[in-house]
Write an enzyme that holds these catalytic residues in place. Structure first.
Site: not given
Ligand code: DQA
Length: 146
Positions: A98, A10, A100, A107, A77, A22, A17
């Protein structure tokens, strides 16, 4: 030096989105900025996005075969579900950060668990697209010290 940036499902929709969560930057814009930031450090940045878990596992293996020095991964996700992506990172033993965009800990509770975090050198969340820049700086700092 070469770094591979992997975006999960996604994230190809960034820009449209849930912009309140985001942001409004597209994935193409973000990737371009990361490549440019890499060049400032004489580092090649390769970017990859997939909506498919197995394709992400394959890209992690490929990165190791190609001699990539480190990974920046936003598993999206799959962060919260994928033992396969975690095992791929552990299996190739490449330093991995990692990332995000959102602060996953602020959240829904299902976003609080990351399968990847225990095998990553660091987890960064909540800084939007700037988090990838911070991840690149952090990873290069780590790689130049080891
Ligand atoms: C994400 C956070 C995840 O929980 C979510 O499913 C995403 C985007 C983020 O970049 O904040 O698709 O990885």
């Amino acid at each position: 030096m070469k770094i591979c940036v992997i975006h999960g499902p996604n994230l190809n929709l960034l820009g449209t989105r849930e912009p309140g969560i985001y942001g409004s930057e597209t994935l193409a814009d973000m990737n371009e900025q990361l490549r440019a930031a890499g060049l400032e450090h004489q580092v090649e940045v390769e970017c990859f996005q997939s909506n498919h878990e197995g394709a992400i596992v394959d890209r992690i293996h490929q990165a190791a075969r190609e001699g990539v020095d480190g990974l920046i991964i936003n598993p999206a996700a799959y962060t919260h579900t994928s033992v396969a992506i975690r095992d791929a990172v552990a299996g190739v033993a490449l330093p991995t950060v990692e990332v995000h965009l959102s602060n996953v800990h602020a959240r829904e509770s299902f976003r609080h668990q990351s399968f990847l975090a225990p095998v990553a050198i660091a987890q960064l969340c909540g800084f939007g697209s700037f988090g990838y820049r911070l991840a690149l700086d952090g990873l290069l700092h780590y790689l130049r010290k080891v």
